[in-house]
Design a protein around this motif. Sequence first.
Motif: not given
Length: 241
Positions: A114-129
């Motif tokens: 779950i932590v890895d998924q959260m990290k991946t979502r944060r990175e994707e959100e950062k790249r999107r922004k």
Amino acid sequence: MTDYGEEQRNELEALESIYPDSFTVLSQNPASFTITVTSESSENEEIVQLTLQFTYVEKYPDEAPLYEVSSQENLEDEDIEDIMSLLQEQVQENLGMVMIFTLVSAVLEKLNGIVDQMKTRREEEKRRKEKEEEEKEKYMFHGTVVTIENFLSWKATFDVEMNEIRKKKQKEEEQMGKNKLTGKQLFERDHNLDTSDIRFLEEAGSNVEVDESLFQDMDDLDLEDDDDPDYIPGDIGSDDD
């Protein structure tokens, strides 16, 4: 014959040794205890955590223990549902053997996922922004790329707007033409106009000033007397001269 009590006591001792900081006994008969499971994470990473409560039944481990999530941190309801499903699967697979360590290990692996998924979502959100910011800057400096489609769309809108402006201007000019009066109409509408110049002269009267200096040198001019019978206007001299 299986000595369930002995097996349960031995497992409790092992669990207390394995989890000294997160193992807590709630009651002895029936044996009930909690184990707090915390995800593994590096510095500055968000952690997830939950506390599992287990209670032995009389014939554990041949029968499934009772279990529940008593508290959690940074987990969604969907995550809790997944964890409960995971526990149910693991219990069925390990019936007949002491299983608490196996259950806790499976939950820990789930939390790390779950932590890895959260990290991946944060990175994707950062790249999107970051991509959005790049697109904004690109648009600011380069504007919209002109294509046949968007040009025709713009031109259609522009033509409609210009047509509306022309109609409005034409209507205003027609209205102004209708409202404009001729000189005759002005005099017919306002009878004071035909006497305005006369009234102006009468009012000026003695207030009209004459600059007499303009006439001071008149006597010095060599002018013929109009009363002279021999004076001929325009005659500059005689033949005898």
